[in-house]
Design a protein around this motif. Structure first.
Motif, mmCIF file in Angstrom:
data_model
loop_
_atom_site.group_PDB
_atom_site.id
_atom_site.type_symbol
_atom_site.label_atom_id
_atom_site.label_comp_id
_atom_site.label_asym_id
_atom_site.label_seq_id
_atom_site.Cartn_x
_atom_site.Cartn_y
_atom_site.Cartn_z
ATOM 1 N N MET A 1 -10.335 -39.842 25.207
ATOM 2 C CA MET A 1 -11.088 -39.028 24.284
ATOM 3 C C MET A 1 -10.192 -38.768 23.068
ATOM 4 O O MET A 1 -9.009 -38.493 23.202
ATOM 5 N N MET A 2 -10.776 -38.868 21.901
ATOM 6 C CA MET A 2 -10.030 -38.603 20.667
ATOM 7 C C MET A 2 -10.331 -37.191 20.202
ATOM 8 O O MET A 2 -11.488 -36.810 20.047
ATOM 9 N N LEU A 3 -9.275 -36.420 20.033
ATOM 10 C CA LEU A 3 -9.386 -35.039 19.557
ATOM 11 C C LEU A 3 -8.914 -34.972 18.108
ATOM 12 O O LEU A 3 -8.173 -35.841 17.658
ATOM 13 N N PRO A 4 -9.299 -33.925 17.391
ATOM 14 C CA PRO A 4 -8.781 -33.760 16.030
ATOM 15 C C PRO A 4 -7.271 -33.528 16.060
ATOM 16 O O PRO A 4 -6.712 -33.157 17.092
ATOM 17 N N TYR A 29 -9.869 -24.313 17.530
ATOM 18 C CA TYR A 29 -9.466 -25.631 18.036
ATOM 19 C C TYR A 29 -9.951 -25.819 19.476
ATOM 20 O O TYR A 29 -10.489 -26.874 19.829
ATOM 21 N N LYS A 30 -9.788 -24.781 20.303
ATOM 22 C CA LYS A 30 -10.242 -24.869 21.697
ATOM 23 C C LYS A 30 -11.759 -25.063 21.784
ATOM 24 O O LYS A 30 -12.245 -25.829 22.617
ATOM 25 N N VAL A 31 -12.508 -24.399 20.932
ATOM 26 C CA VAL A 31 -13.966 -24.559 20.904
ATOM 27 C C VAL A 31 -14.329 -25.998 20.536
ATOM 28 O O VAL A 31 -15.210 -26.603 21.144
ATOM 29 N N THR A 32 -13.629 -26.555 19.555
ATOM 30 C CA THR A 32 -13.868 -27.944 19.159
ATOM 31 C C THR A 32 -13.568 -28.904 20.298
ATOM 32 O O THR A 32 -14.340 -29.816 20.575
ATOM 33 N N VAL A 33 -12.452 -28.690 20.986
ATOM 34 C CA VAL A 33 -12.083 -29.542 22.122
ATOM 35 C C VAL A 33 -13.138 -29.429 23.224
ATOM 36 O O VAL A 33 -13.554 -30.442 23.801
ATOM 37 N N ALA A 34 -13.592 -28.220 23.512
ATOM 38 C CA ALA A 34 -14.615 -28.024 24.541
ATOM 39 C C ALA A 34 -15.905 -28.748 24.175
ATOM 40 O O ALA A 34 -16.538 -29.395 25.023
ATOM 41 N N HIS A 40 -18.524 -35.977 25.537
ATOM 42 C CA HIS A 40 -17.987 -37.146 26.245
ATOM 43 C C HIS A 40 -18.188 -37.051 27.762
ATOM 44 O O HIS A 40 -17.662 -37.867 28.504
ATOM 45 N N LYS A 41 -18.899 -36.008 28.191
ATOM 46 C CA LYS A 41 -19.191 -35.800 29.617
ATOM 47 C C LYS A 41 -17.927 -35.755 30.481
ATOM 48 O O LYS A 41 -17.863 -36.322 31.561
ATOM 49 N N VAL A 42 -16.906 -35.068 29.973
ATOM 50 C CA VAL A 42 -15.648 -34.905 30.707
ATOM 51 C C VAL A 42 -15.898 -33.992 31.901
ATOM 52 O O VAL A 42 -16.531 -32.946 31.775
ATOM 53 N N LYS A 43 -15.414 -34.416 33.050
ATOM 54 C CA LYS A 43 -15.552 -33.621 34.274
ATOM 55 C C LYS A 43 -14.189 -33.071 34.680
ATOM 56 O O LYS A 43 -13.160 -33.696 34.439
ATOM 57 N N VAL A 44 -14.205 -31.907 35.293
ATOM 58 C CA VAL A 44 -12.966 -31.281 35.753
ATOM 59 C C VAL A 44 -12.389 -32.105 36.895
ATOM 60 O O VAL A 44 -13.101 -32.443 37.848
ATOM 61 N N VAL A 45 -11.108 -32.443 36.803
ATOM 62 C CA VAL A 45 -10.423 -33.213 37.837
ATOM 63 C C VAL A 45 -9.834 -32.242 38.848
ATOM 64 O O VAL A 45 -9.167 -31.272 38.476
ATOM 65 N N LEU A 76 2.026 -31.108 22.582
ATOM 66 C CA LEU A 76 1.690 -31.075 24.005
ATOM 67 C C LEU A 76 1.164 -29.723 24.451
ATOM 68 O O LEU A 76 0.167 -29.637 25.164
ATOM 69 N N LYS A 77 1.802 -28.655 24.040
ATOM 70 C CA LYS A 77 1.369 -27.307 24.442
ATOM 71 C C LYS A 77 -0.047 -27.038 23.946
ATOM 72 O O LYS A 77 -0.894 -26.538 24.689
ATOM 73 N N CYS A 78 -0.318 -27.395 22.709
ATOM 74 C CA CYS A 78 -1.645 -27.198 22.133
ATOM 75 C C CYS A 78 -2.694 -28.005 22.907
ATOM 76 O O CYS A 78 -3.756 -27.495 23.259
ATOM 77 N N ALA A 79 -2.393 -29.274 23.172
ATOM 78 C CA ALA A 79 -3.333 -30.146 23.882
ATOM 79 C C ALA A 79 -3.584 -29.656 25.300
ATOM 80 O O ALA A 79 -4.733 -29.549 25.744
ATOM 81 N N LEU A 80 -2.518 -29.342 26.032
ATOM 82 C CA LEU A 80 -2.671 -28.912 27.427
ATOM 83 C C LEU A 80 -3.412 -27.581 27.523
ATOM 84 O O LEU A 80 -4.275 -27.412 28.383
ATOM 85 N N ASP A 81 -3.089 -26.651 26.637
ATOM 86 C CA ASP A 81 -3.791 -25.361 26.645
ATOM 87 C C ASP A 81 -5.269 -25.533 26.309
ATOM 88 O O ASP A 81 -6.128 -24.858 26.870
ATOM 89 N N SER A 82 -5.570 -26.447 25.398
ATOM 90 C CA SER A 82 -6.961 -26.662 24.991
ATOM 91 C C SER A 82 -7.790 -27.323 26.084
ATOM 92 O O SER A 82 -8.993 -27.104 26.169
ATOM 93 N N LEU A 83 -7.165 -28.136 26.913
ATOM 94 C CA LEU A 83 -7.886 -28.833 27.991
ATOM 95 C C LEU A 83 -7.963 -28.029 29.277
ATOM 96 O O LEU A 83 -8.704 -28.386 30.188
ATOM 97 N N ASN A 84 -7.177 -26.932 29.346
ATOM 98 C CA ASN A 84 -7.173 -26.082 30.537
ATOM 99 C C ASN A 84 -8.562 -25.483 30.738
ATOM 100 O O ASN A 84 -9.131 -24.889 29.837
ATOM 101 N N GLY A 85 -9.119 -25.679 31.914
ATOM 102 C CA GLY A 85 -10.453 -25.186 32.215
ATOM 103 C C GLY A 85 -11.554 -26.145 31.798
ATOM 104 O O GLY A 85 -12.725 -25.893 32.048
ATOM 105 N N ILE A 86 -11.188 -27.243 31.154
ATOM 106 C CA ILE A 86 -12.164 -28.236 30.699
ATOM 107 C C ILE A 86 -11.977 -29.560 31.447
ATOM 108 O O ILE A 86 -12.914 -30.100 32.006
ATOM 109 N N ALA A 87 -10.760 -30.089 31.439
ATOM 110 C CA ALA A 87 -10.470 -31.348 32.124
ATOM 111 C C ALA A 87 -9.805 -31.108 33.481
ATOM 112 O O ALA A 87 -9.795 -31.984 34.337
ATOM 113 N N TYR A 88 -9.235 -29.939 33.662
ATOM 114 C CA TYR A 88 -8.634 -29.525 34.930
ATOM 115 C C TYR A 88 -8.725 -28.005 34.992
ATOM 116 O O TYR A 88 -8.866 -27.337 33.973
ATOM 117 N N THR A 89 -8.661 -27.475 36.199
ATOM 118 C CA THR A 89 -8.850 -26.039 36.394
ATOM 119 C C THR A 89 -7.658 -25.230 35.910
ATOM 120 O O THR A 89 -7.811 -24.179 35.313
#
Length: 127
Positions: A1-4, A29-34, A40-45, A76-89
């Motif tokens: 997935m491509m993020l801004p 930024y987190k809202v945009t990532v969500a 992209h129909k990302v599911k929580v792993v 990395l910190k920005c990306a991981l924090d933004s995906l927390n709860g979206i791509a993983y719990t």
């Protein structure tokens, strides 16, 4: 997935009365990532995850990469924090992380791949 192109970790979090809180820019930024994850129909792993991150610098008009870009560890910190709860719990699930600088794109961006981590066998082999 491509993020801004991500924001700096320094802009994502603010100290408010002795507590670190998400800034307005960080929240946006987190809202945009969500939203992108949903489209992209990302599911929580479940379980351990391996993440690959490619930072694409902004491309200049002549096609070269902009010399001004964020440090990869800051991204990395920005990306991981933004995906927390979206791509993983929980970000504690991240057990493998690979980050690199990629090719420039017009507005810059961040390619992210989140996969279920499959551990290697408990063997030691000399090659």
């Amino acid at each position: 997935m491509m993020l801004p192109y991500p924001i700096s970790t320094n802009k994502m979090w603010r100290n408010f009365r002795g507590r670190m809180v998400l800034s307005a820019e960080g929240n946006a930024y987190k809202v945009t990532v969500a939203w992108l994850a949903k489209t992209h129909k990302v599911k929580v792993v479940d379980g351990d995850v391996a993440i690959t991150v490619i930072l694409h610098p902004r491309r200049n008009k002549d096609g070269t990469a902009s010399k001004s870009r964020l440090d990869i560890d800051n991204v990395l910190k920005c990306a991981l924090d933004s995906l927390n709860g979206i791509a993983y719990t929980d970000d504690k699930q991240v057990v493998m992380l690979h980050a690199t600088i990629g090719e420039p794109v017009p507005d810059g961006g961040l390619s992210v791949l989140v996969e279920k981590h499959i551990p290697l066998q408990n063997k030691c082999e000399i090659v």
